[in-house]
Enzyme design. Structure first.
Site, PDB file in Angstrom:
ATOM      1  N   LYS A 169       0.853  -1.205   0.000  1.00  0.00           N
ATOM      2  CA  LYS A 169       0.000   0.000   0.000  1.00  0.00           C
ATOM      3  C   LYS A 169       0.879   1.242   0.000  1.00  0.00           C
ATOM      4  CE  LYS A 169      -3.273   2.590   2.977  1.00  0.00           C
ATOM      5  NZ  LYS A 169      -4.141   2.553   4.172  1.00  0.00           N
ATOM      6  N   ASP A 210      -2.330  10.000   4.241  1.00  0.00           N
ATOM      7  CA  ASP A 210      -3.752   9.692   4.367  1.00  0.00           C
ATOM      8  C   ASP A 210      -4.435  10.717   5.269  1.00  0.00           C
ATOM      9  OD1 ASP A 210      -6.232   8.559   4.431  1.00  0.00           O
ATOM     10  OD2 ASP A 210      -5.660   6.788   5.605  1.00  0.00           O
ATOM     11  N   LYS A 241      -9.866  12.696   8.696  1.00  0.00           N
ATOM     12  CA  LYS A 241      -9.454  12.230  10.021  1.00  0.00           C
ATOM     13  C   LYS A 241      -9.382  13.428  10.959  1.00  0.00           C
ATOM     14  CE  LYS A 241      -6.411   8.510   8.411  1.00  0.00           C
ATOM     15  NZ  LYS A 241      -7.017   7.331   9.041  1.00  0.00           N
ATOM     16  N   ASP A 301       1.623   5.895   5.896  1.00  0.00           N
ATOM     17  CA  ASP A 301       0.623   5.067   5.221  1.00  0.00           C
ATOM     18  C   ASP A 301       1.136   4.432   3.925  1.00  0.00           C
ATOM     19  OD1 ASP A 301      -1.826   3.920   5.684  1.00  0.00           O
ATOM     20  OD2 ASP A 301      -2.968   5.443   4.601  1.00  0.00           O
ATOM     21  N   ASP A 308     -12.028   7.240   3.932  1.00  0.00           N
ATOM     22  CA  ASP A 308     -10.830   6.920   4.709  1.00  0.00           C
ATOM     23  C   ASP A 308     -10.469   5.436   4.591  1.00  0.00           C
ATOM     24  OD1 ASP A 308      -8.693   7.377   6.342  1.00  0.00           O
ATOM     25  OD2 ASP A 308      -9.849   7.533   8.204  1.00  0.00           O
ATOM     26  N   GLU A 326      -9.416   3.858   2.121  1.00  0.00           N
ATOM     27  CA  GLU A 326      -8.899   4.034   0.760  1.00  0.00           C
ATOM     28  C   GLU A 326      -7.874   2.971   0.388  1.00  0.00           C
ATOM     29  OE1 GLU A 326      -7.626   5.392   3.339  1.00  0.00           O
ATOM     30  OE2 GLU A 326      -5.489   5.044   3.028  1.00  0.00           O
ATOM     31  N   ARG A 334      -7.764  -0.239   0.735  1.00  0.00           N
ATOM     32  CA  ARG A 334      -8.310  -1.434   0.068  1.00  0.00           C
ATOM     33  C   ARG A 334      -8.679  -1.137  -1.385  1.00  0.00           C
ATOM     34  NH1 ARG A 334     -12.845  -1.963   4.602  1.00  0.00           N
ATOM     35  NH2 ARG A 334     -11.154  -0.988   5.748  1.00  0.00           N
TER      36      ARG A 334
HETATM   37  N1  BES Z   1      -4.327   4.343   7.034  1.00  0.00           N
HETATM   38  C1  BES Z   1      -5.459   4.012   7.809  1.00  0.00           C
HETATM   39  C2  BES Z   1      -5.187   2.932   8.842  1.00  0.00           C
HETATM   40  C3  BES Z   1      -4.181   3.248   9.928  1.00  0.00           C
HETATM   41  C4  BES Z   1      -4.609   3.647  11.178  1.00  0.00           C
HETATM   42  C5  BES Z   1      -2.832   3.080   9.702  1.00  0.00           C
HETATM   43  C6  BES Z   1      -3.679   3.912  12.176  1.00  0.00           C
HETATM   44  C7  BES Z   1      -1.906   3.343  10.700  1.00  0.00           C
HETATM   45  C8  BES Z   1      -2.333   3.744  11.924  1.00  0.00           C
HETATM   46  C9  BES Z   1      -6.579   3.526   6.905  1.00  0.00           C
HETATM   47  O1  BES Z   1      -6.610   4.041   5.627  1.00  0.00           O
HETATM   48  C10 BES Z   1      -7.851   3.915   7.551  1.00  0.00           C
HETATM   49  O2  BES Z   1      -8.097   5.082   7.680  1.00  0.00           O
HETATM   50  N2  BES Z   1      -8.618   2.938   7.954  1.00  0.00           N
HETATM   51  C11 BES Z   1      -9.877   3.169   8.585  1.00  0.00           C
HETATM   52  C12 BES Z   1     -10.865   2.245   7.953  1.00  0.00           C
HETATM   53  C13 BES Z   1     -12.289   2.511   8.353  1.00  0.00           C
HETATM   54  C14 BES Z   1     -12.762   3.833   7.819  1.00  0.00           C
HETATM   55  C15 BES Z   1     -13.119   1.375   7.829  1.00  0.00           C
HETATM   56  C16 BES Z   1      -9.712   2.846  10.065  1.00  0.00           C
HETATM   57  O3  BES Z   1      -9.043   1.873  10.395  1.00  0.00           O
HETATM   58  O4  BES Z   1     -10.236   3.601  10.873  1.00  0.00           O
HETATM   59 ZN    ZN Z   2      -4.750   4.641   4.856  1.00  0.00          ZN
HETATM   60 ZN    ZN Z   3      -7.630   5.900   5.500  1.00  0.00          ZN
END
Ligand code: BES
Ligand code: ZN
Ligand code: ZN
Length: 477
Positions: free
Chosen positions: A241, A246, A253, A265, A324, A326, A328
């Site tokens: 990824k 992000d 966020k 990220d 968020d 993104e 996947r």
């Molecule tokens: N990049 C984040 C996940 C992340 C969180 C990485 C903390 C490193 C530290 C990812 O893109 C994300 O925002 N995931 C969301 C998914 C949700 C919206 C389904 C999450 O985990 O909150």
């Molecule tokens: Zn992310």
């Molecule tokens: Zn994200």
């Protein structure tokens, strides 16, 4: 740190395990007596300090080679590099005899891995530079070939850390691809970069969709290491990824807090580039391909909004419920692309979900997959061995049911709990080959220094995958 000759050094480390060895016999009588007395009181580390001289003696118990103990040896190696750098020393001499190679290796590894600092952006970067440059090893067991291999892997890990530590003001998607090209030249793997036009003609709707809010174009980087005598007929494909930052997109966020570390990220991309580096630098006889879809995720004027529908390159339609989620979306296009290599195995690494962190903290990466049980076990063992631990989670169909959409084939958001698994189920939809997913959200970034891993990017994945590749493809069964 790349030399192995003998030299004058003010910091000397002696790894010893019995009084009959030459290293022990060469010590003065009072020191020998002191060491034996300390041993009796079960202390295994002794420091003897003179004027500008440090001599460390470690008693090495060859009977305890557990993964946790080897990690302690890495920690001891790290302590020595920090003493050396704090005292502006350029070299460390490590002597040993009769000490198990695994212990000497772990010690040298901790010292080399810890000898890292990201100081590019300080105006006085030169003054802040680390002083330790050479590690001389006089050890009957740790061969020069092993030492060279170690440096290849350490350089790869450090390169991955640096990619993570670079902010998006430098490391845009285009720049990430350029860094892959540079590292490819350095280590000896080929790199081809697909730009926006080509990504459009491949109809990578996930990658293009996430990129819509950005002013910087996306890239799709293809790396390959194909030695003449590869032990695998079908390649191993690694997917990382590459979200260079992000923000969450329009599903922004909150900051401070969850956005502050999001330059990490692209930790999956860094791990893939780093692994190719380690494999190529050490010329492992294995055919490996690396794929990195890259973009930032921003709420620009044209950004995707919740309820938008995107079409992934295999035709699957996705209702975006949260911009968020993104990672996947861009990984889906890369996993589809991986199919064309008829892969032996595909492993993706991604800082994918906060849920993975809630599940196991920052101590381990969350693993899921459809690969044979033997591969899952091999990866688990490799991770344990290099202390990049993993824990496997089940890809139960119930988590896939959570992804049903009212208007499209799937949505990009699961239920409230176990979000790392619904994310895994989302990815699984795009895999038609044996596949392993590693969610490194908790392990790619260190909020505070931990032993030989300073604050910032950890380079997680490089050492684990290097070990896995050796175990799976480079050892005779
Ligand atoms: N990049 C984040 C996940 C992340 C969180 C990485 C903390 C490193 C530290 C990812 O893109 C994300 O925002 N995931 C969301 C998914 C949700 C919206 C389904 C999450 O985990 O909150
Ligand atoms: Zn992310
Ligand atoms: Zn994200």
């Amino acid at each position: 740190m790349a030399k192995q000759n003998k030299s004058e050094s003010n910091i000397i480390v002696v790894l010893w395990n019995n009084e009959k060895s030459n290293v022990f016999k060469s010590l003065s009588k009072p020191i020998q007596e002191h060491l034996l007395a300390e041993r009796k009181s079960k202390r295994d580390a002794v420091l003897i300090q003179g004027l500008g001289k440090w001599e460390y003696f470690y008693f090495a118990d060859n009977g305890d080679l557990s993964a946790r103990t080897l990690e302690k040896w890495r920690g001891k190696g790290n302590e020595i590099q920090s003493v050396a750098n704090a005292n502006k020393q350029g070299a460390v001499l490590v002597k040993g005899e009769g000490v198990d190679e695994k212990i000497s290796y772990a010690f040298a590894e901790g010292m080399a891995l810890g000898n890292y600092k990201f100081n590019k952006y300080y105006t006085n970067a030169k003054e802040r530079a680390l002083s330790l440059e050479q590690m001389y090893i006089q050890d009957t067991h740790l061969t020069e070939a092993k030492q060279r291999e170690l440096y290849g892997v350490v350089n790869a890990n450090h390169a991955a850390r640096t990619l993570v530590n670079e902010p998006v003001s430098f490391l845009t998607a285009e720049q990430l691809s350029k860094e892959a090209v540079r590292l490819g030249k350095e280590a000896g793997f080929t790199v081809k970069v697909l730009h926006k036009k080509q990504i459009e003609s491949l109809k990578m709707g996930g990658l293009l969709g996430v990129n819509k809010g950005s002013i910087d174009p996306p890239t799709f980087t293809i790396m390959e290491y194909k030695p003449a005598k590869a032990s695998n007929k079908k390649p191993l494909v690694l997917v990382g990824k590459g979200v260079v930052f992000d923000t969450g997109g329009l599903s922004l966020k909150p900051t401070p807090g969850s956005m502050d570390e999001m330059k990490c990220d692209m930790g999956g991309a860094a791990a893939v580039i780093g692994t190719l580096y380690a494999v190529a630098a050490n010329k492992l006889p294995v055919h490996v391909i690396g794929l990195v879809p890259a973009t930032d995720n921003r709420p620009g004027m044209n950004a995707i909004v919740p309820q938008d529908v995107l079409t992934i390159s295999d035709g699957t339609t996705i209702e975006v419920m949260n911009t968020d989620a993104e990672g996947r979306l861009i990984l889906a296009d890369a996993l589809v692309y991986a199919q064309k290599y008829n892969p032996d195995l595909v492993i993706d690494l991604a800082t994918l979900t906060g849920a993975a962190i809630r599940a196991i903290g920052t101590y381990a990466s969350a693993v899921m997959g459809t690969a044979p049980e033997s591969d899952m076990r091999l990866l688990q063992k490799a991770g344990e061995h290099v202390w990049e631990r993993t824990l496997e989670f089940p890809l139960w169909p119930e988590f896939g049911d959570e992804l049903k959409s009212d208007v499209a084939d799937m949505k990009n958001l699961g239920g409230g709990n176990g979000g790392h698994i619904s994310a895994g189920k989302f990815l699984e939809h795009f895999t038609k080959y044996p596949w392993i997913h590693i969610d490194i959200a908790g392990t790619a970034w260190n909020g505070a220094p931990q032993s030989y891993r300073p604050k910032g990017g950890t380079g997680v994945g490089v050492r684990m995958l290097y070990q896995f590749i050796k175990d799976k493809y480079c050892t005779k069964k």
